[in-house]
Design a protein around this motif. Structure first.
Motif, mmCIF file in Angstrom:
data_model
loop_
_atom_site.group_PDB
_atom_site.id
_atom_site.type_symbol
_atom_site.label_atom_id
_atom_site.label_comp_id
_atom_site.label_asym_id
_atom_site.label_seq_id
_atom_site.Cartn_x
_atom_site.Cartn_y
_atom_site.Cartn_z
ATOM 1 N N ALA A 396 0.434 -1.190 0.042
ATOM 2 C CA ALA A 396 0.090 -0.054 -0.123
ATOM 3 C C ALA A 396 0.958 0.982 -0.275
ATOM 4 O O ALA A 396 0.510 2.748 -0.303
ATOM 5 C CB ALA A 396 -0.508 -0.113 1.194
ATOM 6 N N VAL A 397 2.083 1.507 1.183
ATOM 7 C CA VAL A 397 2.867 2.110 0.682
ATOM 8 C C VAL A 397 3.056 2.863 -0.777
ATOM 9 O O VAL A 397 3.740 3.972 -0.895
ATOM 10 C CB VAL A 397 3.603 2.312 1.977
ATOM 11 N N LEU A 398 4.551 1.365 -0.870
ATOM 12 C CA LEU A 398 4.708 1.554 -2.156
ATOM 13 C C LEU A 398 3.709 2.064 -3.442
ATOM 14 O O LEU A 398 4.235 3.275 -4.443
ATOM 15 C CB LEU A 398 5.559 0.144 -2.376
ATOM 16 N N ILE A 399 2.791 1.448 -3.159
ATOM 17 C CA ILE A 399 1.806 1.507 -4.641
ATOM 18 C C ILE A 399 1.282 3.125 -4.554
ATOM 19 O O ILE A 399 1.655 4.569 -5.363
ATOM 20 C CB ILE A 399 0.864 0.686 -5.419
ATOM 21 N N LEU A 400 1.389 3.495 -3.078
ATOM 22 C CA LEU A 400 1.085 4.975 -3.432
ATOM 23 C C LEU A 400 1.957 6.383 -3.183
ATOM 24 O O LEU A 400 1.712 7.401 -3.696
ATOM 25 C CB LEU A 400 -0.341 5.090 -1.878
ATOM 26 N N THR A 401 2.742 5.757 -3.344
ATOM 27 C CA THR A 401 4.121 6.486 -2.499
ATOM 28 C C THR A 401 4.750 7.187 -4.868
ATOM 29 O O THR A 401 4.408 8.105 -4.609
ATOM 30 C CB THR A 401 5.396 5.786 -2.535
ATOM 31 N N ILE A 402 3.859 5.631 -5.284
ATOM 32 C CA ILE A 402 4.227 6.434 -6.165
ATOM 33 C C ILE A 402 2.745 6.884 -7.245
ATOM 34 O O ILE A 402 3.263 8.024 -8.274
ATOM 35 C CB ILE A 402 4.936 5.095 -6.812
ATOM 36 N N SER A 403 2.184 6.379 -7.177
ATOM 37 C CA SER A 403 0.816 6.781 -8.211
ATOM 38 C C SER A 403 0.390 7.903 -7.243
ATOM 39 O O SER A 403 -0.649 8.988 -7.810
ATOM 40 C CB SER A 403 -0.361 5.905 -7.727
ATOM 41 N N VAL A 404 0.238 8.615 -5.954
ATOM 42 C CA VAL A 404 -0.201 9.610 -5.297
ATOM 43 C C VAL A 404 0.085 10.440 -4.779
ATOM 44 O O VAL A 404 0.588 11.689 -5.460
ATOM 45 C CB VAL A 404 -1.674 9.117 -4.351
#
Length: 579
Positions: A396-404
């Motif tokens: 969750a942290v990885l994906i949100l860091t990149i995308s949001v």
């Protein structure tokens, strides 16, 4: 008024603020002067190409990165809380600032520098306020899955953003823009830019294996090789750093007329500054067997970012690469950080024009290696073996860091970890209900109680902190409370109670009273008793039914039964007398 009230310590403002006095750092600077100066010069050599690259990546120009490194080095060296930490522009903060700058450009397409610098200044002011609130200790409660996902996300962002400039194109404004742009750039790459960037990147990889000399670090060697190659082969079709002004910086006084627009970004930058800096300080602590002062470090970062906002520098934080290099080179006090800042200041005051000879592709090669170094390779081999909740948190942290957004990712990650901890705490303690017939321990010797009454005396044993996380567990346990006359709630193993727990107890008491039952508390700890008194829960039980031990409660029940029996006999006697 009692003597104890006179003896209570009073809040001392002078003592409180003394913690942030720069004298803490100044008074030890004489203890390691030669090594600190050499370490500072070496770190400045490492910091220069990174500062230039981060300044360009921010969209404010190479000089903005240099002024941030100068402010971070000098001001945090004076006010910071880590003896070995070295501050300057960092990947996470520059990525965040670049996104904000891209979203707030003027109609002409140029960055709104006054707005950006005011926001950087405000972020420093927020850091100072948070330092005074003593929030630094909370860094130790950050789950590793959040840290790892955050660092991997930052690494991926930097890599994605630097692929286009390595191929000879402009740096994208966002990660999604980079993802869309990369296929086109690969199909239309510019060979000269690719040669320079790959030569720089390869040099950084190979140089440490060829020599252990600290005075010529790999990023600087990569900068020399990439720049020399571009000029020897006369690559005229690639972009170079725009010329930087020499001399004192242009000053930007804070303009808060658009405060509502900038406060969100300022809090994001402040949060990243604290997170980035204190994580690096933890790394330094592990290497030096010392312990940094988190609140003073946040205060120093606040002062440095306020300085950056005034002189036109990108935002700053304690940088892992520079800090590790400083420790490896023998730096032990803030003098090394100040020396590093003064060396960079000398460069800006006289040697800045030489930066215009550096190709942009060369800086992209340097930043590509920075992005790869930020990724947490320790966690990659165990991704498929992570505990389920840790895995959710990491991804969750990885994906949100990149995308949001970086701050959103941190918030979501910490929330997931918090929910997990609350759930595990709620299941960690066993709460049970039994009657006297099921209790193995013997009753007091002077207690005689009929078997039918024993069935009517229930014991509810509570364990662990009584807070909102265990409410569901206790509610389900208390549902077994049926057909009883006396309820003994054992609280000896309850260290604390919050409002949710207190009102849950109140609900249990009300349920007992509705059935005509009497409730006893045993083993209340002073802190728990104070909380229940403030919330007026004790009133529903009464002070005389709050007893020290379980045996005391049994004796109290026997006493109440005796009184009731005597009363009943008296009533019967009066009835017979009337007849």
């Amino acid at each position: 008024m009692s003597q104890n009230q006179f003896d209570q310590p009073r809040f001392n403002v002078k003592s409180y603020l003394n913690e942030f006095n720069p004298w803490h750092n100044i008074k030890i600077m004489h203890t390691n002067v030669p090594n600190d100066i050499l370490a500072g010069i070496t770190v400045a050599v490492i910091a220069m190409p990174l500062a230039l690259a981060f300044g360009v990546a921010s969209g404010l120009g190479a000089e903005a990165g240099m002024w941030a490194a100068i402010c971070g080095g000098i001001l945090v060296g004076l006010f910071g809380g880590s003896n070995t930490g070295v501050s300057g522009p960092t990947g996470p903060k520059v990525v965040q600032l670049a996104a904000i700058i891209a979203a707030t450009k003027l109609a002409s397409g140029e960055p709104d520098i006054v707005f950006a610098m005011s926001m950087v200044f405000l972020s420093g002011l927020i850091c100072v306020a948070l330092a005074l609130m003593k929030i630094g200790r909370f860094i130790y409660y950050t789950p590793y899955s959040v840290v790892s996902g955050f660092m991997c996300g930052i690494g991926v962002i930097i890599i994605l953003l630097e692929i286009p400039p390595m191929l000879g194109f402009a740096t994208p404004n966002s990660v999604m823009g980079a993802i869309k742009q990369i296929p086109y750039d690969i199909m239309h790459e510019k060979p000269h830019a690719l040669i320079v960037s790959l030569a720089t990147f390869a040099t950084i990889l190979i140089w440490p294996r060829l020599t252990k000399k600290q005075w010529l670090p790999a990023p600087l060697m990569g900068l020399i090789v990439g720049t020399s190659l571009a000029h020897l082969l006369q690559f005229k079709d690639i972009e170079y750093i725009a010329s930087m002004p020499v001399g004192v910086p242009h000053l930007y006084w804070p303009d808060f007329s658009r405060f509502g627009d900038m406060v969100g970004g300022a809090f994001a930058l402040a949060g990243l500054c604290i997170f980035d800096s204190l994580l690096t300080c933890l790394v330094a602590d592990n290497m030096t067997n010392e312990r940094h002062n988190s609140d003073r470090e946040i205060f120093g970062q606040g002062i440095a970012n306020m300085g950056c906002g005034i002189v036109g520098g990108v935002t700053t934080a304690t940088a892992t690469m520079r800090t590790v290099a400083n420790i490896k080179c023998g730096g032990k006090t803030g003098l090394a950080s100040i020396t590093h800042g003064l060396v960079l200041l000398a460069l800006m005051l006289g040697l800045a024009p030489y930066a215009s000879y550096i190709p942009m592709a060369c800086l992209a090669g340097i930043l590509l290696k920075v992005g790869m170094d930020i990724i947490d390779y320790r966690v990659l081999p165990v991704l498929h073996r992570m505990p389920f909740t840790d895995s959710i948190c990491f991804w969750a942290v990885l994906i949100l860091t990149i995308s949001v957004d970086l701050l959103v990712a941190m918030g979501v990650g910490i929330t997931i970890a918090f929910v997990r901890i609350v759930q595990e705490l709620g299941q960690a303690y066993e709460q049970n209900v039994v009657n006297l017939n099921e209790i193995s321990r013997p009753l007091p010797a002077d207690v005689s109680m009929p078997e039918d009454l024993k069935e009517k005396v229930l014991k509810l044993r509570l364990e662990g902190p009584l807070f909102f996380g265990v409410s569901d567990t206790i509610y389900r346990t208390s549902s077994a409370l049926v057909d009883y006359k006396y309820l003994i709630v054992r609280m000896a193993r309850v260290p604390m109670v919050d409002m949710s727990g207190a009102y849950l107890l109140e609900d249990i008491i009300d349920k007992a009273h509705d059935q005509g039952a009497t409730v006893f508390f045993t083993g209340l700890r002073p802190q728990v008793e104070r909380t229940l008194n403030r919330l007026k829960v004790i009133e529903k039980v009464s002070e005389e039914n709050c007893l020290a031990t379980f045996n005391d409660a049994i004796l109290r029940i026997q006493e109440l039964e005796s009184r009731q029996s005597d009363t009943e006999h008296q009533v019967e006697y009066e009835d017979v007398s009337r007849v």
